[in-house]
Write an enzyme that holds these catalytic residues in place. Structure first.
Site, PDB file in Angstrom:
ATOM      1  N   CYS A 153       0.829  -1.198   0.000  1.00  0.00           N
ATOM      2  CA  CYS A 153       0.000   0.000   0.000  1.00  0.00           C
ATOM      3  C   CYS A 153       0.872   1.259   0.000  1.00  0.00           C
ATOM      4  CB  CYS A 153      -0.893   0.016   1.238  1.00  0.00           C
ATOM      5  SG  CYS A 153      -1.945  -1.435   1.404  1.00  0.00           S
ATOM      6  N   ARG A 201       4.521   0.485  -6.665  1.00  0.00           N
ATOM      7  CA  ARG A 201       4.570  -0.425  -5.522  1.00  0.00           C
ATOM      8  C   ARG A 201       3.538  -1.546  -5.656  1.00  0.00           C
ATOM      9  NH1 ARG A 201       6.828   2.102  -0.785  1.00  0.00           N
ATOM     10  NH2 ARG A 201       5.415   0.939   0.546  1.00  0.00           N
ATOM     11  N   TRP A 239      -3.356  -2.270  -1.677  1.00  0.00           N
ATOM     12  CA  TRP A 239      -3.080  -3.605  -2.201  1.00  0.00           C
ATOM     13  C   TRP A 239      -3.849  -4.568  -1.310  1.00  0.00           C
ATOM     14  CZ3 TRP A 239       0.487  -7.832  -0.835  1.00  0.00           C
ATOM     15  CH2 TRP A 239       0.790  -8.669  -1.917  1.00  0.00           C
ATOM     16  N   ASN A 272      -0.935   1.475   5.998  1.00  0.00           N
ATOM     17  CA  ASN A 272      -0.087   0.497   5.321  1.00  0.00           C
ATOM     18  C   ASN A 272       0.336  -0.520   6.374  1.00  0.00           C
ATOM     19  OD1 ASN A 272       1.711  -0.957   3.807  1.00  0.00           O
ATOM     20  ND2 ASN A 272       3.226   0.663   3.583  1.00  0.00           N
ATOM     21  N   GLY A 273      -0.012  -1.787   6.157  1.00  0.00           N
ATOM     22  CA  GLY A 273       0.352  -2.827   7.120  1.00  0.00           C
ATOM     23  C   GLY A 273      -0.824  -3.743   7.404  1.00  0.00           C
ATOM     24  N   GLU A 281      16.493 -17.116  -9.983  1.00  0.00           N
ATOM     25  CA  GLU A 281      16.132 -15.716 -10.229  1.00  0.00           C
ATOM     26  C   GLU A 281      15.588 -15.508 -11.637  1.00  0.00           C
ATOM     27  OE1 GLU A 281      15.644 -11.577  -9.659  1.00  0.00           O
ATOM     28  OE2 GLU A 281      15.682 -13.338  -8.330  1.00  0.00           O
ATOM     29  N   LYS A 334      11.849 -14.089 -12.470  1.00  0.00           N
ATOM     30  CA  LYS A 334      11.548 -12.922 -13.305  1.00  0.00           C
ATOM     31  C   LYS A 334      10.478 -13.250 -14.333  1.00  0.00           C
ATOM     32  CE  LYS A 334      13.700  -9.929 -11.322  1.00  0.00           C
ATOM     33  NZ  LYS A 334      13.205 -10.643 -10.164  1.00  0.00           N
ATOM     34  N   GLU A 364       7.075 -13.659 -12.428  1.00  0.00           N
ATOM     35  CA  GLU A 364       6.407 -12.526 -11.800  1.00  0.00           C
ATOM     36  C   GLU A 364       5.962 -11.454 -12.777  1.00  0.00           C
ATOM     37  OE1 GLU A 364       8.909 -10.781  -8.814  1.00  0.00           O
ATOM     38  OE2 GLU A 364      10.645 -10.643 -10.110  1.00  0.00           O
ATOM     39  N   HIS A 393      16.158 -36.598 -10.184  1.00  0.00           N
ATOM     40  CA  HIS A 393      15.311 -36.910  -9.026  1.00  0.00           C
ATOM     41  C   HIS A 393      13.927 -36.271  -9.188  1.00  0.00           C
ATOM     42  CE1 HIS A 393      18.775 -38.639  -6.974  1.00  0.00           C
ATOM     43  NE2 HIS A 393      19.469 -37.587  -7.403  1.00  0.00           N
ATOM     44  N   LYS A 396       5.941  -3.908  -4.673  1.00  0.00           N
ATOM     45  CA  LYS A 396       7.378  -3.680  -4.673  1.00  0.00           C
ATOM     46  C   LYS A 396       8.017  -3.999  -3.322  1.00  0.00           C
ATOM     47  CE  LYS A 396      11.305  -2.278  -6.307  1.00  0.00           C
ATOM     48  NZ  LYS A 396      11.998  -3.128  -7.272  1.00  0.00           N
TER      49      LYS A 396
END
Length: 697
Positions: free
Chosen positions: A2, A33, A106, A133-134, A568, A572, A575, A591, A692
């Site tokens: 948020c 964000r 968010w 925010n939280g 990574e 990318k 996401e 395996h 973000k």
């Protein structure tokens, strides 16, 4: 996560339209964000502080206006102007003092919708409004209590309990004051807010607005980021004037603009003078002054009431960023810009820290934030890297080099898993916390846990003044510059470089590894040039993206230093391109993952030349024997070694020191993810469901 933005103009006339546009633009600076809805609150009355001529008591002003909307900020903008037209709101009306708040949400509690958006209200009349925010972890208990006292809830959010609790506290305090005929009849805004804080559990950054306290704002925080920006104006213009930090806490009549924001990006175009608000601080804007009070949580709970808060005096800091950093320039997207900024971000990360030359032709690393703690790190029982997501992957890339140079065992911990297990941490450990924002919720909780267990705590962040930077014993600022795209790119490569320099600094007391350290230092100096070289693969990766854009899945195999690159790179693609992708340790291929291989599934194998090269050649042969659809990343000139039959697509990259190769190898995968996203028609800078800075759990 948020986004919070607030604006208060004092003794400087601003039109309602100007105030609205400034609030909207503040929200636009926070769009990156991640969010799904937004809202603002402004005053309906330009003269809210009225007094009854007979009783001399304040008259209740008109309730503040609240506008909330689901979707993009531009949807909110259209809604505000449409509703303003409907109520004949004068956009040119001028305010000498005005306090406005704004928010991007968010969704955590409740679906994206206007009723779940912020500001959340105490009820009819908007006696108290809050942006948050939280996450409030005890909201359910508070909600039940408030319902028993007659409050009705409209939203599904945890936030709504906060303004309703504020009204409940205010009403009770006013009743108490009324009963005390000889006492002070006033209830201050800070009294209300601090009593609310005493009841809340969880992480939050809050801003309160109330018609009971016109032209005032109060902010407080615990575990979520919040900044105050200060801009003092000359009396005859709106241009910024020089200004003595020692005066900003004092009441004065000078025209000024004050800002709250959850991110410096929303402040930089207005002012560079900021105060990083610390946990349990209450910042009160009133009559042109800024008051800072310290809320002592333990003392408040132990005495069963609210003790007199301590006043705090703090100096302002200067933001080390420019307005140009929050603009895209000639690039189409922030992610594209940030990928191509990596030669410069790496140069900045290393500037002043690498030593090469001098009378003794010495080579070394100088990390000022760690120099007093290097001996402790060398004597550690183990080093524990702790992070989430991309930051965890960066630490994983650096782990082998730190183990090699220090001789200290290095373990990896995902912050959330460490907390879930309550994994053992000892006083003899060094815990390294890696976070781009320095505010990641799980990493912060893990830091608190490690501090309680007595470990030496080291922070590696990209944000000066962040919670991790403030609360660790020592650390390194990666200095990668502002990163707007949700998918981290340049921060990732700068984190790897910082941790490589950390390994050199820790290991510089060993003569046996001197030649190795010097070779890596030479490689670090040349790394920005190698990155420029690999960025020339942009068009090639765009062509590859065209071939893969309709695929449903992608596997990425790596090992050794490049296991992290596989993780990574897959992250990318996942996401931003919203394509299933999985990074796999190549040594685990037999395996389970081998069962997925057929002629349709695209597979990236990272096989640059290092001590795992021959093993990766074997992996390629086994995948090829099963008709795998291979894309092989190799060192320049080695295509024939990894794909002798020419049956696979090859990506050739520059060869560097093995511990630095992950910096080079990730860039083609960053470019691939970017082009896949654009070709598939998705928002590359604001991926679906992602934020973000993950400041809530």
């Amino acid at each position: 996560m948020c986004g919070i933005f607030a604006y208060l103009n004092y003794n400087v006339f601003r039109e309602r339209r100007y105030i609205l546009e400034l609030l909207f633009n503040g929200l636009r600076r926070l769009e990156y964000r991640g969010y799904d809805s937004s809202g603002i609150s402004i005053d309906s009355d330009p003269f809210p502080c009225l007094t009854d001529p007979l009783s001399k008591s304040p008259i209740s002003p008109s309730p503040p206006l609240v506008f909330r909307q689901e979707g993009k900020i531009e949807h909110l903008v259209r809604t505000v102007y449409q509703e303003a037209d409907g109520m004949d709101l004068n956009m040119e009306e001028r305010f000498q003092v005005h306090a406005g708040i704004a928010h991007t949400r968010w969704a955590t509690h409740g679906v994206p919708s206007p009723r779940n958006s912020h500001p959340q209200s105490s009820g009819a009349g908007n006696a108290f409004l809050v942006v948050h925010n939280g996450i409030i972890t005890n909201y359910a208990v508070l909600k039940e209590t408030l319902i028993r006292h007659g409050f009705e809830f409209e939203s599904e959010t945890d936030t709504e309990v906060i303004p309703k609790l504020a009204k409940f506290v205010f009403d009770k305090l006013m009743e108490h004051k009324a009963d005390d005929a000889e006492g002070d009849q006033n209830v201050s805004f800070s009294q209300v807010v601090m009593e609310v804080m005493r009841q809340l559990e969880g992480a939050y950054a809050l801003i309160f607005k109330s018609p009971h306290y016109p032209n005032e704002l109060i902010a407080c925080k615990r575990g979520s980021p919040l900044l105050l920006g200060v801009k003092e104006l000359s009396e005859d213009s709106n241009n910024g004037a020089s200004f003595d930090d020692s005066e900003f806490l004092m009441k004065n009549e000078k025209p000024k603009e004050l800002f709250f924001a959850s991110d410096a990006n929303a402040l930089i175009e207005h002012t560079k003078k900021v105060l990083v608000i610390e946990d349990n601080e209450v910042v009160h804007l009133k009559d042109g002054s800024v008051s800072i009070l310290k809320f002592d949580t333990d003392k408040a709970k132990s005495v069963g009431g609210l003790p007199r808060p301590a006043s705090v005096q703090r100096a302002l800091s200067v933001l080390e960023m420019e307005v140009e950093q929050i603009k895209k320039g000639s690039y189409e997207h922030f992610m594209q810009k940030e990928i191509h900024e990596q030669p410069e971000s790496l140069t900045t990360t290393m500037r002043g820290r690498l030593i090469r030359g001098g009378s003794c032709n010495a080579k070394g690393v100088l990390l000022g934030g760690l120099k007093d703690h290097l001996k402790t790190i060398r004597r550690s029982r183990r080093v524990i890297f702790i992070g989430c997501g991309t930051s965890y992957n960066a630490a994983l890339a650096a782990r082998p080099f730190l183990e090699e140079l220090s001789g200290v065992p290095v373990s990896m911990e995902l912050a959330s898993d460490l907390l879930d297990r309550q994994g053992p941490i000892y006083r003899e450990d060094t815990a390294v916390f890696v976070s781009q924002s320095g505010e990641t919720a799980d990493t912060l909780l893990a830091l608190e846990y490690a501090l309680k267990n007595g470990a030496l705590c080291v922070g590696i962040t990209n944000t000066v003044g962040s919670a991790i930077a403030r609360n660790t014993h020592c650390g390194v600022h990666i200095n990668a510059g502002c990163e707007i795209g949700v998918a981290s790119t340049k921060a990732y490569t700068s984190q790897i470089v910082v941790m490589a320099m950390l390994a050199i600094a820790v290991g510089d007391d060993a003569i046996s590894s001197q030649s190795r350290r010097e070779a890596v230092i030479d490689g670090l100096f040349d790394l920005p040039n190698k990155v420029r070289e690999v960025l020339k693969l942009d068009d090639e990766m765009k062509d590859l993206a065209k071939l893969l854009m309709d695929e449903q899945s992608l596997l990425v195999f790596g090992r050794g230093y490049n296991y992290a690159t596989a993780l990574e790179g897959a992250l990318k693609v996942k996401e931003v391109a919203l394509m299933h992708s999985e990074g796999i340790l190549a040594g685990e291929m037999k395996h389970g993952p081998l069962a997925l291989v057929d002629e349709t599934l695209p597979i990236v194998v990272i096989a640059t030349h290092d001590n795992c090269f021959s093993k990766q050649q074997s992996v390629i042969q086994q995948l090829h024997a099963r008709k795998g659809r291979l894309i092989v990343m190799c060192s320049k000139g080695e295509a024939s070694l990894v794909c002798p039959s020419g049956s696979c697509r090859v990506i050739e990259v520059p060869q560097v020191e093995d511990c630095l190769q992950p910096v080079i190898n990730i860039i083609p995968l960053q470019l691939l993810a970017y082009h896949l996203t654009v070709l598939r028609g998705y928002d590359v800078d604001q991926p679906r469901n992602l934020a973000k800075s993950v400041t809530t759990q």
